[in-house]
Scaffold this active site. Structure first.
Site, PDB file in Angstrom:
ATOM      1  N   HIS A   1       0.833  -1.211   0.000  1.00 46.48           N
ATOM      2  CA  HIS A   1       0.000   0.000   0.000  1.00 46.48           C
ATOM      3  C   HIS A   1       0.863   1.254   0.000  1.00 46.48           C
ATOM      4  O   HIS A   1       0.726   2.130  -0.855  1.00 46.48           O
ATOM      5  CB  HIS A   1      -0.919  -0.007   1.219  1.00 46.48           C
TER       6      HIS A   1
ATOM      7  N   ASP B   1       5.786  19.982 -28.112  1.00 44.85           N
ATOM      8  CA  ASP B   1       6.058  18.694 -27.483  1.00 44.85           C
ATOM      9  C   ASP B   1       7.130  18.894 -26.411  1.00 44.85           C
ATOM     10  O   ASP B   1       7.536  20.026 -26.148  1.00 44.85           O
ATOM     11  CB  ASP B   1       6.543  17.656 -28.511  1.00 44.85           C
TER      12      ASP B   1
ATOM     13  N   TRP C   1       7.135   0.490   3.883  1.00 41.00           N
ATOM     14  CA  TRP C   1       7.593   1.215   2.686  1.00 41.00           C
ATOM     15  C   TRP C   1       8.947   1.844   2.922  1.00 41.00           C
ATOM     16  O   TRP C   1       9.656   2.164   1.967  1.00 41.00           O
ATOM     17  CB  TRP C   1       6.548   2.248   2.263  1.00 41.00           C
TER      18      TRP C   1
ATOM     19  N   SER D   1      13.056   6.258 -14.649  1.00 45.04           N
ATOM     20  CA  SER D   1      11.923   6.904 -15.318  1.00 45.04           C
ATOM     21  C   SER D   1      11.793   8.359 -14.891  1.00 45.04           C
ATOM     22  O   SER D   1      11.749   9.268 -15.717  1.00 45.04           O
ATOM     23  CB  SER D   1      10.641   6.151 -14.961  1.00 45.04           C
ATOM     24  N   SER D   2      11.789   8.592 -13.590  1.00 48.54           N
ATOM     25  CA  SER D   2      11.610   9.968 -13.091  1.00 48.54           C
ATOM     26  C   SER D   2      12.815  10.850 -13.391  1.00 48.54           C
ATOM     27  O   SER D   2      12.672  12.031 -13.689  1.00 48.54           O
ATOM     28  CB  SER D   2      11.368   9.956 -11.586  1.00 48.54           C
TER      29      SER D   2
ATOM     30  N   HIS E   1      12.167  12.564   2.576  1.00 45.55           N
ATOM     31  CA  HIS E   1      11.454  13.801   2.906  1.00 45.55           C
ATOM     32  C   HIS E   1      11.244  14.682   1.671  1.00 45.55           C
ATOM     33  O   HIS E   1      10.097  15.078   1.399  1.00 45.55           O
ATOM     34  CB  HIS E   1      12.104  14.605   4.017  1.00 45.55           C
TER      35      HIS E   1
ATOM     36  N   GLU F   1      10.882  13.652  -1.099  1.00 40.39           N
ATOM     37  CA  GLU F   1       9.873  12.873  -1.811  1.00 40.39           C
ATOM     38  C   GLU F   1       8.458  13.348  -1.477  1.00 40.39           C
ATOM     39  O   GLU F   1       7.593  13.467  -2.338  1.00 40.39           O
ATOM     40  CB  GLU F   1      10.042  11.401  -1.398  1.00 40.39           C
TER      41      GLU F   1
ATOM     42  N   TYR G   1       7.580  16.289  -0.610  1.00 42.51           N
ATOM     43  CA  TYR G   1       7.320  17.575  -1.272  1.00 42.51           C
ATOM     44  C   TYR G   1       7.205  17.390  -2.779  1.00 42.51           C
ATOM     45  O   TYR G   1       6.439  18.092  -3.443  1.00 42.51           O
ATOM     46  CB  TYR G   1       8.398  18.590  -0.902  1.00 42.51           C
TER      47      TYR G   1
ATOM     48  N   SER H   1      -3.203  26.322  -7.703  1.00 41.17           N
ATOM     49  CA  SER H   1      -2.934  27.715  -8.130  1.00 41.17           C
ATOM     50  C   SER H   1      -3.508  27.998  -9.514  1.00 41.17           C
ATOM     51  O   SER H   1      -3.614  29.155  -9.910  1.00 41.17           O
ATOM     52  CB  SER H   1      -1.421  27.957  -8.145  1.00 41.17           C
TER      53      SER H   1
ATOM     54  N   HIS I   1      14.178  14.746  10.751  1.00 37.27           N
ATOM     55  CA  HIS I   1      13.024  14.869  11.663  1.00 37.27           C
ATOM     56  C   HIS I   1      12.216  13.566  11.660  1.00 37.27           C
ATOM     57  O   HIS I   1      11.324  13.371  12.470  1.00 37.27           O
ATOM     58  CB  HIS I   1      12.174  16.099  11.361  1.00 37.27           C
ATOM     59  N   HIS I   2      12.601  12.660  10.756  1.00 36.96           N
ATOM     60  CA  HIS I   2      11.989  11.321  10.789  1.00 36.96           C
ATOM     61  C   HIS I   2      12.760  10.404  11.727  1.00 36.96           C
ATOM     62  O   HIS I   2      12.371   9.247  11.914  1.00 36.96           O
ATOM     63  CB  HIS I   2      11.983  10.711   9.381  1.00 36.96           C
TER      64      HIS I   2
ATOM     65  N   THR J   1       5.081  27.870   3.520  1.00 36.29           N
ATOM     66  CA  THR J   1       3.813  27.151   3.360  1.00 36.29           C
ATOM     67  C   THR J   1       2.646  28.049   3.768  1.00 36.29           C
ATOM     68  O   THR J   1       1.614  28.111   3.103  1.00 36.29           O
ATOM     69  CB  THR J   1       3.810  25.866   4.219  1.00 36.29           C
TER      70      THR J   1
ATOM     71  N   LYS K   1       1.861  30.574   1.100  1.00 36.93           N
ATOM     72  CA  LYS K   1       1.056  30.002   0.014  1.00 36.93           C
ATOM     73  C   LYS K   1      -0.417  29.934   0.414  1.00 36.93           C
ATOM     74  O   LYS K   1      -1.296  30.313  -0.351  1.00 36.93           O
ATOM     75  CB  LYS K   1       1.543  28.610  -0.342  1.00 36.93           C
TER      76      LYS K   1
ATOM     77  N   ARG L   1       1.561   2.269  15.038  1.00 35.81           N
ATOM     78  CA  ARG L   1       1.262   1.930  13.642  1.00 35.81           C
ATOM     79  C   ARG L   1       1.832   0.539  13.349  1.00 35.81           C
ATOM     80  O   ARG L   1       2.590   0.002  14.139  1.00 35.81           O
ATOM     81  CB  ARG L   1       1.868   2.980  12.689  1.00 35.81           C
TER      82      ARG L   1
HETATM   83  C1  HEM Z   1      -7.395   6.187  -0.019  1.00 35.97           C
HETATM   84  C2  HEM Z   1      -7.485   5.934   1.196  1.00 35.97           C
HETATM   85  C3  HEM Z   1      -6.405   5.458   2.131  1.00 35.97           C
HETATM   86  C4  HEM Z   1      -6.596   4.751   3.296  1.00 35.97           C
HETATM   87  C5  HEM Z   1      -7.911   4.313   3.874  1.00 35.97           C
HETATM   88  C6  HEM Z   1      -5.276   4.499   3.871  1.00 35.97           C
HETATM   89  C7  HEM Z   1      -5.076   3.807   5.070  1.00 35.97           C
HETATM   90  C8  HEM Z   1      -3.830   3.542   5.609  1.00 35.97           C
HETATM   91  C9  HEM Z   1      -3.610   2.935   6.917  1.00 35.97           C
HETATM   92  C10 HEM Z   1      -4.680   2.508   7.862  1.00 35.97           C
HETATM   93  C11 HEM Z   1      -2.264   2.826   7.097  1.00 35.97           C
HETATM   94  C12 HEM Z   1      -1.510   2.365   8.338  1.00 35.97           C
HETATM   95  C13 HEM Z   1      -1.402   0.958   8.485  1.00 35.97           C
HETATM   96  C14 HEM Z   1      -0.458   0.579   9.637  1.00 35.97           C
HETATM   97  O1  HEM Z   1       0.361   1.345  10.086  1.00 35.97           O
HETATM   98  O2  HEM Z   1      -0.551  -0.557  10.016  1.00 35.97           O
HETATM   99  C15 HEM Z   1      -1.650   3.357   5.906  1.00 35.97           C
HETATM  100  C16 HEM Z   1      -0.301   3.417   5.733  1.00 35.97           C
HETATM  101  C17 HEM Z   1       0.277   4.157   4.731  1.00 35.97           C
HETATM  102  N1  HEM Z   1      -0.383   4.861   3.738  1.00 35.97           N
HETATM  103 FE1  HEM Z   1      -2.338   4.939   3.402  1.00 35.97          FE
HETATM  104  N2  HEM Z   1      -4.314   5.051   3.080  1.00 35.97           N
HETATM  105  C18 HEM Z   1      -4.965   5.659   2.007  1.00 35.97           C
HETATM  106  C19 HEM Z   1      -4.396   6.371   0.995  1.00 35.97           C
HETATM  107  C20 HEM Z   1      -3.053   6.632   0.945  1.00 35.97           C
HETATM  108  C21 HEM Z   1      -2.448   7.504  -0.039  1.00 35.97           C
HETATM  109  C22 HEM Z   1      -3.178   8.267  -1.160  1.00 35.97           C
HETATM  110  C23 HEM Z   1      -1.100   7.511   0.249  1.00 35.97           C
HETATM  111  C24 HEM Z   1       0.044   8.230  -0.431  1.00 35.97           C
HETATM  112  C25 HEM Z   1       0.093   8.942  -1.336  1.00 35.97           C
HETATM  113  C26 HEM Z   1      -0.877   6.617   1.375  1.00 35.97           C
HETATM  114  C27 HEM Z   1       0.356   6.328   1.914  1.00 35.97           C
HETATM  115  C28 HEM Z   1       0.574   5.493   2.982  1.00 35.97           C
HETATM  116  C29 HEM Z   1       1.896   5.166   3.515  1.00 35.97           C
HETATM  117  C30 HEM Z   1       3.221   5.647   2.967  1.00 35.97           C
HETATM  118  C31 HEM Z   1       1.696   4.322   4.602  1.00 35.97           C
HETATM  119  C32 HEM Z   1       2.770   3.720   5.515  1.00 35.97           C
HETATM  120  C33 HEM Z   1       3.001   2.301   5.120  1.00 35.97           C
HETATM  121  C34 HEM Z   1       4.022   1.686   6.069  1.00 35.97           C
HETATM  122  O3  HEM Z   1       3.894   1.841   7.279  1.00 35.97           O
HETATM  123  O4  HEM Z   1       4.942   1.049   5.572  1.00 35.97           O
HETATM  124  N3  HEM Z   1      -2.085   6.112   1.787  1.00 35.97           N
HETATM  125  N4  HEM Z   1      -2.616   3.794   5.015  1.00 35.97           N
HETATM  126 CU    CU Z   2       9.669  14.645   6.618  1.00 39.79          CU
END
Ligand code: HEM
Ligand code: CU
Length: 567
Positions: A91, A120, A154, A184-185, A268, A270, A272, A283, A317-318, A343, A346, A465
């Protein structure tokens, strides 16, 4: 005779004066799947990024719903610990590397060249290559579902990500994903920088570039700075896992802290990189639906650049709970506080853009307002966490999960949805349904806050978490159930927008070139645009060239109507 060279009357061979009109810009008409697979057209590549990223978003969303379903009740047995860890890792990685970053590259690819008046990107073939590297990265990563998905989160912290603890293909799949999407990026970013620096319409100086283009430029520069660092880190991890090195293994003289420093020096910036193009979309949308020019154009561009600069100096800070000297903690705390200043600028610029405006609450503006309010909450809780004594209490708790979802979902995802509703007419020539759009917004807005607001108090009451289950402690069960109901409500909202998009593609009202009466050059050309974009590239005289053109056309037709009819 190849289009590239022209022979003059004196027989001399010279390059043609019309720059950038290469064969790839005006494509030989390919048809069917070839028109997409073999394309080098920035618009098609942009749409392929957007569609592929949305497919990965659906996968990441299903993983999120599985997480929330498991955590909906105490002592749940729906998922076992290993499966939970894998789904959680998939996820996070999917949402960051395969959804937000590529979809912003998609918007940038489609819109930025047109907004600057180009036909282009500078390197069309390289541009196509960037897309296929991204897709290859996603496919390799999801192939791990069949060979053992990654489980280390992650962030892939060492030594958990070492072969000793997480053997098998999973973590290696992450390493290849990081390399492939990284290439790619990186290639894509060089393309953006060269295009934006060299291919602007006559008259479009740096001070007249749309803010969205500024944010894509800054997004690209930050990627060029951050990506080589994660590339080094995952390569060291690969050799630690398979070639007997010990960079992160403290029992063999290595240091797991090295991984954290390298990961967050990338990680970090990332965050931003994910949000800054979202700033650009907001904007664009706010001035159009407030019928006012953006407030403080220069301050907005400068604030974005300073956020990017400061964003490269706050990574630790992480790591406030790691054994670092207090002076180091203080440095990174103050650096993180400082980001709050640009911020804030903005946020005030956006609010004053709407202030006293002739507001039209169309769906793009609703999502933009959703962004403003949610990003504000995410920003404020960010300041809490940047205060290291507070972070010592809240690190790795659900308060942190709530914080970054307010920034990444409330921020990035709401701005992405605003961008999709705003530019859908340009992409397709059709308007999205307003009623379904508004229903989708309210389901998403209420669903999102129901999911993540309660997670702040779960974190404050100590819920860590990354736990796959929990006992029935106090109000944890109630709040987790509320959070899970919220996640399903959010999912319904997202589904409504997807249905809206699908239906509008076929039956939406015809859009015409400029349905919103907007300000920038993409609304000067037909919807969808022809392969070569512009028949004529207009000369730009302000930050709102489209408004100038409309006024000029109105003035001309005025004089024309006043001139006495010639016999
Ligand atoms: C769409 C609805 C979303 C829901 C319901 C959701 C829910 C969650 C939950 C519950 C966790 C924590 C799980 C845990 O710690 O055990 C999690 C982790 C995370 N989510 Fe989401 N999320 C959503 C969307 C997103 C989006 C759009 C992003 C990023 C752009 C994102 C990035 C992350 C990241 C980076 C983690 C940490 C994973 C880790 O601990 O390794 N999530 N999400
Ligand atoms: Cu940070």
């Amino acid at each position: 005779m190849a289009a590239a060279d022209v022979t003059t009357k004196t027989g001399e061979r010279t390059l043609p004066k019309v720059p950038l009109l290469t064969t790839s810009s005006v494509e030989r008409p390919l048809t069917g799947w070839r028109a997409w697979v073999l394309t080098t057209d920035h618009k098609k590549i942009g749409l392929m990024y957007i569609v592929a990223a949305l497919i990965f978003f659906v996968l990441g969303g299903v993983e999120a719903l599985l997480i929330r379903t498991q955590l909906g009740t105490p002592d749940n047995t729906l998922l076992d610990p290993h499966t939970y860890n894998s789904i959680l890792t998939m996820h996070g990685v999917t949402m960051v590397f395969l959804f937000v970053i590529p979809i912003m590259a998609g918007f940038g690819n489609y819109i930025a060249p047109i907004q600057i008046g180009a036909r282009d990107m500078a390197f069309p073939k390289l541009n196509a290559l960037s897309f296929w590297f991204f897709l290859a990265g996603g496919i390799v990563f999801y192939a791990s579902l069949f060979f053992g998905a990654p489980e280390a989160g992650w962030t892939m912290y060492a030594p958990l990500s070492d072969d000793a603890f997480t053997p098998g293909f999973g973590t290696d799949a992450f390493i290849f994903l990081a390399h492939l999407t990284g290439i790619s990026s990186l290639v894509g970013s060089v393309n953006f920088v060269v295009t934006i620096a060299n291919m602007r319409a006559p008259g479009m100086g740096w001070g007249r570039m749309p803010i969205f283009v500024w944010t894509i430029l800054i997004y690209a520069v930050m990627l060029i700075i951050a990506l080589p660092v994660i590339a080094v880190a995952v390569t060291l991890l690969l050799t630690d896992r398979h070639f007997g090195t010990h960079f992160f293994d403290s029992t063999q003289g290595g240091d797991p802290m090295l991984w954290q420093h390298l990961f967050w020096f990338f990680g970090h910036p990332e965050v931003y990189i994910m949000i800054i193009p979202g700033f650009g979309i907001i904007s664009e949308v706010l001035p159009v639906f407030s019928r006012k020019p953006v407030f403080g154009y220069k301050a907005l561009a400068a604030a974005t650049a300073s956020i990017a600069f400061l964003g490269t100096l706050v990574w630790a800070h992480h790591m406030f709970t790691t054994p670092s000297p207090t002076a180091v903690l203080v440095f990174f705390m103050i650096g993180s506080f400082l980001i709050g200043v640009p911020t804030g600028i903005k946020l005030f610029n956006w609010i004053f853009t709407m202030y006293h405006g002739a507001i039209e609450f169309k769906t793009p503006l609703l999502f933009a307002c959703g962004f403003l309010s949610m990003f504000l909450i995410g920003g404020i809780t960010g300041i809490f966490l940047a205060t290291f004594p507070v972070d010592w209490q809240l690190h790795d708790s659900y308060f942190v999960v709530a914080h970054f979802h307010y920034v990444l979902v409330g921020g990035a995802m709401f701005s992405i949805t605003a961008g999709l509703y705003y530019w859908f007419p340009k992409f397709t020539g059709r308007m999205m349904g307003e009623t379904l759009g508004k229903w989708s917004f309210w389901f998403m807005f209420i669903g999102f806050n129901t999911t993540f607001l309660v997670q702040h108090s779960l974190g404050l009451s100590g819920m860590p978490r990354r736990i796959y289950e929990y006992g029935d402690y106090g109000h944890w069960a109630t709040l987790n159930l509320i959070s899970t109901i919220g996640a399903y409500t959010l999912a319904i909202g997202l589904l409504l927008s997807m249905i809206n998009g699908y239906r509008s593609l076929k039956n939406g009202a015809k859009a015409g070139p400029d349905p919103w009466r907007a300000n920038t050059l993409e609304w000067f050309i037909p919807s969808p645009p022809p392969a070569h974009n512009f028949d004529i590239i207009p000369t730009v005289r302000s930050v709102e060239p489209m408004k100038d053109i409309r006024q000029e056309v109105a003035a001309r037709s005025q004089t024309a109507s006043e001139e006495p009819a010639q016999a």
